[in-house]
Design a protein around this motif. Structure first.
Motif, PDB file in Angstrom:
ATOM      1  N   ALA A 112      -5.976   9.682  -0.554  1.00 27.36           N
ATOM      2  CA  ALA A 112      -5.083  10.570   0.183  1.00 27.36           C
ATOM      3  C   ALA A 112      -3.640  10.424  -0.282  1.00 27.36           C
ATOM      4  O   ALA A 112      -2.900  11.417  -0.360  1.00 27.36           O
ATOM      5  N   ALA A 113      -3.217   9.213  -0.591  1.00 31.88           N
ATOM      6  CA  ALA A 113      -1.850   9.014  -1.078  1.00 31.88           C
ATOM      7  C   ALA A 113      -1.639   9.736  -2.406  1.00 31.88           C
ATOM      8  O   ALA A 113      -0.576  10.324  -2.642  1.00 31.88           O
ATOM      9  N   ARG A 114      -2.642   9.678  -3.258  1.00 31.41           N
ATOM     10  CA  ARG A 114      -2.526  10.366  -4.552  1.00 31.41           C
ATOM     11  C   ARG A 114      -2.477  11.880  -4.395  1.00 31.41           C
ATOM     12  O   ARG A 114      -1.628  12.557  -4.979  1.00 31.41           O
ATOM     13  N   THR A 115      -3.409  12.415  -3.618  1.00 30.19           N
ATOM     14  CA  THR A 115      -3.553  13.871  -3.555  1.00 30.19           C
ATOM     15  C   THR A 115      -2.528  14.538  -2.650  1.00 30.19           C
ATOM     16  O   THR A 115      -2.121  15.675  -2.911  1.00 30.19           O
ATOM     17  N   ARG A 116      -2.098  13.855  -1.589  1.00 37.56           N
ATOM     18  CA  ARG A 116      -1.191  14.480  -0.637  1.00 37.56           C
ATOM     19  C   ARG A 116       0.262  14.090  -0.853  1.00 37.56           C
ATOM     20  O   ARG A 116       1.159  14.905  -0.664  1.00 37.56           O
ATOM     21  N   LEU A 117       0.489  12.835  -1.218  1.00 40.97           N
ATOM     22  CA  LEU A 117       1.865  12.365  -1.408  1.00 40.97           C
ATOM     23  C   LEU A 117       2.267  12.300  -2.871  1.00 40.97           C
ATOM     24  O   LEU A 117       3.453  12.211  -3.183  1.00 40.97           O
ATOM     25  N   GLY A 118       1.285  12.287  -3.774  1.00 39.15           N
ATOM     26  CA  GLY A 118       1.586  12.168  -5.193  1.00 39.15           C
ATOM     27  C   GLY A 118       2.037  10.789  -5.596  1.00 39.15           C
ATOM     28  O   GLY A 118       2.801  10.634  -6.561  1.00 39.15           O
ATOM     29  N   VAL A 119       1.558   9.742  -4.887  1.00 42.47           N
ATOM     30  CA  VAL A 119       1.968   8.370  -5.177  1.00 42.47           C
ATOM     31  C   VAL A 119       0.758   7.451  -5.203  1.00 42.47           C
ATOM     32  O   VAL A 119      -0.306   7.777  -4.668  1.00 42.47           O
ATOM     33  N   GLU A 120       0.929   6.296  -5.832  1.00 43.94           N
ATOM     34  CA  GLU A 120      -0.070   5.237  -5.760  1.00 43.94           C
ATOM     35  C   GLU A 120       0.258   4.318  -4.583  1.00 43.94           C
ATOM     36  O   GLU A 120       1.428   4.135  -4.232  1.00 43.94           O
ATOM     37  N   VAL A 121      -0.763   3.749  -3.993  1.00 45.03           N
ATOM     38  CA  VAL A 121      -0.561   2.824  -2.882  1.00 45.03           C
ATOM     39  C   VAL A 121       0.071   1.525  -3.380  1.00 45.03           C
ATOM     40  O   VAL A 121      -0.335   0.976  -4.410  1.00 45.03           O
ATOM     41  N   THR A 122       1.066   1.037  -2.654  1.00 48.07           N
ATOM     42  CA  THR A 122       1.600  -0.304  -2.858  1.00 48.07           C
ATOM     43  C   THR A 122       0.851  -1.232  -1.913  1.00 48.07           C
ATOM     44  O   THR A 122       0.937  -1.077  -0.688  1.00 48.07           O
ATOM     45  N   TRP A 123       0.091  -2.173  -2.451  1.00 45.93           N
ATOM     46  CA  TRP A 123      -0.774  -3.012  -1.625  1.00 45.93           C
ATOM     47  C   TRP A 123      -0.084  -4.305  -1.244  1.00 45.93           C
ATOM     48  O   TRP A 123       0.627  -4.909  -2.053  1.00 45.93           O
ATOM     49  N   ILE A 124      -0.305  -4.721   0.005  1.00 47.55           N
ATOM     50  CA  ILE A 124       0.112  -6.046   0.450  1.00 47.55           C
ATOM     51  C   ILE A 124      -1.090  -6.721   1.097  1.00 47.55           C
ATOM     52  O   ILE A 124      -2.022  -6.057   1.563  1.00 47.55           O
TER      53      ILE A 124
ATOM     54  N   HIS B 211       6.439   7.009  -0.120  1.00 47.99           N
ATOM     55  CA  HIS B 211       5.761   5.773  -0.500  1.00 47.99           C
ATOM     56  C   HIS B 211       4.649   5.497   0.502  1.00 47.99           C
ATOM     57  O   HIS B 211       4.759   5.860   1.676  1.00 47.99           O
ATOM     58  N   TYR B 212       3.608   4.825   0.028  1.00 48.01           N
ATOM     59  CA  TYR B 212       2.514   4.432   0.923  1.00 48.01           C
ATOM     60  C   TYR B 212       2.232   2.948   0.708  1.00 48.01           C
ATOM     61  O   TYR B 212       2.001   2.512  -0.424  1.00 48.01           O
ATOM     62  N   VAL B 213       2.269   2.183   1.796  1.00 48.08           N
ATOM     63  CA  VAL B 213       1.945   0.755   1.765  1.00 48.08           C
ATOM     64  C   VAL B 213       0.595   0.560   2.448  1.00 48.08           C
ATOM     65  O   VAL B 213       0.428   0.912   3.622  1.00 48.08           O
ATOM     66  N   GLY B 214      -0.368   0.018   1.704  1.00 54.07           N
ATOM     67  CA  GLY B 214      -1.678  -0.270   2.258  1.00 54.07           C
ATOM     68  C   GLY B 214      -1.884  -1.760   2.446  1.00 54.07           C
ATOM     69  O   GLY B 214      -1.287  -2.575   1.736  1.00 54.07           O
ATOM     70  N   CYS B 215      -2.721  -2.113   3.420  1.00 49.16           N
ATOM     71  CA  CYS B 215      -2.997  -3.513   3.727  1.00 49.16           C
ATOM     72  C   CYS B 215      -4.420  -3.852   3.274  1.00 49.16           C
ATOM     73  O   CYS B 215      -5.376  -3.198   3.692  1.00 49.16           O
ATOM     74  N   ARG B 216      -4.542  -4.850   2.422  1.00 48.16           N
ATOM     75  CA  ARG B 216      -5.827  -5.148   1.786  1.00 48.16           C
ATOM     76  C   ARG B 216      -6.925  -5.541   2.777  1.00 48.16           C
ATOM     77  O   ARG B 216      -8.101  -5.305   2.515  1.00 48.16           O
ATOM     78  N   ASP B 217      -6.550  -6.142   3.896  1.00 45.87           N
ATOM     79  CA  ASP B 217      -7.547  -6.586   4.872  1.00 45.87           C
ATOM     80  C   ASP B 217      -7.517  -5.730   6.139  1.00 45.87           C
ATOM     81  O   ASP B 217      -7.874  -6.203   7.228  1.00 45.87           O
ATOM     82  N   ASP B 218      -7.132  -4.483   5.994  1.00 46.17           N
ATOM     83  CA  ASP B 218      -7.015  -3.565   7.128  1.00 46.17           C
ATOM     84  C   ASP B 218      -8.391  -3.287   7.727  1.00 46.17           C
ATOM     85  O   ASP B 218      -9.321  -2.891   7.015  1.00 46.17           O
ATOM     86  N   ARG B 219      -8.521  -3.461   9.036  1.00 43.17           N
ATOM     87  CA  ARG B 219      -9.759  -3.145   9.741  1.00 43.17           C
ATOM     88  C   ARG B 219      -9.692  -1.789  10.430  1.00 43.17           C
ATOM     89  O   ARG B 219     -10.659  -1.385  11.078  1.00 43.17           O
ATOM     90  N   ALA B 220      -8.569  -1.100  10.297  1.00 50.24           N
ATOM     91  CA  ALA B 220      -8.397   0.205  10.942  1.00 50.24           C
ATOM     92  C   ALA B 220      -8.500   1.345   9.936  1.00 50.24           C
ATOM     93  O   ALA B 220      -9.360   2.219  10.057  1.00 50.24           O
TER      94      ALA B 220
ATOM     95  N   ALA C 152       9.164  -6.839   4.633  1.00 50.42           N
ATOM     96  CA  ALA C 152      10.583  -6.524   4.429  1.00 50.42           C
ATOM     97  C   ALA C 152      10.902  -6.402   2.944  1.00 50.42           C
ATOM     98  O   ALA C 152      11.632  -5.495   2.525  1.00 50.42           O
ATOM     99  N   GLY C 153      10.356  -7.304   2.143  1.00 58.48           N
ATOM    100  CA  GLY C 153      10.594  -7.237   0.705  1.00 58.48           C
ATOM    101  C   GLY C 153      10.086  -5.948   0.096  1.00 58.48           C
ATOM    102  O   GLY C 153      10.731  -5.360  -0.783  1.00 58.48           O
ATOM    103  N   ARG C 154       8.929  -5.499   0.558  1.00 59.41           N
ATOM    104  CA  ARG C 154       8.372  -4.233   0.059  1.00 59.41           C
ATOM    105  C   ARG C 154       9.237  -3.059   0.483  1.00 59.41           C
ATOM    106  O   ARG C 154       9.523  -2.143  -0.308  1.00 59.41           O
ATOM    107  N   LEU C 155       9.663  -3.053   1.745  1.00 55.37           N
ATOM    108  CA  LEU C 155      10.450  -1.935   2.239  1.00 55.37           C
ATOM    109  C   LEU C 155      11.796  -1.828   1.521  1.00 55.37           C
ATOM    110  O   LEU C 155      12.238  -0.727   1.166  1.00 55.37           O
TER     111      LEU C 155
END
Length: 233
Positions: A198-210, A180-189, A225-228
């Motif tokens: 990268a999540a699609r091509t390498r992990l075969g998953v869609e990003v779960t956004w928070i 699973h991949y969790v992405g942060c919508r306001d990520d500055r990094a 915690a709810g996402r995890l």
């Protein structure tokens, strides 16, 4: 009840997971935070993976969560001990046959804010380890946290050795475990568009956004915690 193994990213330590552990316990689960040898110039991703594997309590069921730079190490863990799932949180992803430094040279995996406002102010110590001035770290990692939380966290950061960044990844292929991949919508990094591809091509998953910054374990531990918990196999 599921046990989560929480792995910090670059420059951080076990301290950053304190509120996240509490949030997971409130939902009926347990968690252990792992201290990586981030400031050891001789440690690379395989050494990180050895440390992470030693924290697994229930082989085959524990969920390993890797934040940011820890994403270069956690896919090595299933070769050392069976796990239930891998969760990449606002994470770098290895590309077999290349180093992270080569990925940086070939594209823009980091967010625009990082290149424009953070990287020019990054410093190096006499061992070649990267360090962040506290005021830069507060803006980069914790911009949506209370000011006191941001200041306290920024002051606790330690040098990060270049080992996992400069080496060709020891990963040959991503392990066949739930990912699973969790992405942060306001990520500055980390770049959101890079993470999505990268999540699609390498992990075969869609990003779960928070919502929020690069550090949801400090800014919004209950939300994370709810996402995890939703990823429990």
């Amino acid at each position: 009840m599921t046990h989560f193994v929480l792995v910090h990213g670059g420059w951080h330590g076990v301290w950053c997971w304190r509120e996240q552990i509490i949030a997971l316990e409130r939902l009926g689960h347990t968690a252990t935070a792992v201290e990586l040898p981030s400031d050891d110039p001789g440690a690379g991703a395989q050494k990180y993976a050895d440390v992470i594997a030693s924290a697994v309590r229930e082989p085959g069921t524990d969920v390993v969560v890797g934040h940011s730079l820890a994403g270069l190490a956690i896919p090595l863990v299933p070769d050392l001990v069976p796990i239930g799932a891998l969760v990449f949180l606002a994470s770098l992803l290895p590309d077999p046959g290349r180093s992270w430094r080569e990925q940086l040279a070939a594209g823009r995996p980091m967010a625009d804010w990082f290149y424009a406002n953070a990287l020019p102010r990054q410093e190096k110590d006499d061992l070649g380890r990267s360090v962040w001035p506290p005021e830069v770290a507060a803006e980069l990692f914790y911009h949506d946290c209370p000011q006191e939380t941001a200041r306290s966290a920024a002051a606790r950061l330690r040098p990060q050795s270049p080992g996992p960044i400069g080496e060709t990844t020891p990963l040959k292929a991503f392990p066949d475990v739930p990912r699973h991949y969790v992405g942060c919508r306001d990520d500055r990094a980390v770049s959101g568009s890079w993470a999505q591809e990268a999540a699609r091509t390498r992990l075969g998953v869609e990003v779960t956004w928070i919502d929020g910054s690069h550090s949801p374990f400090l800014a919004a531990p209950q939300q994370l915690a709810g996402r995890l918990v939703a990823f429990i196999p």
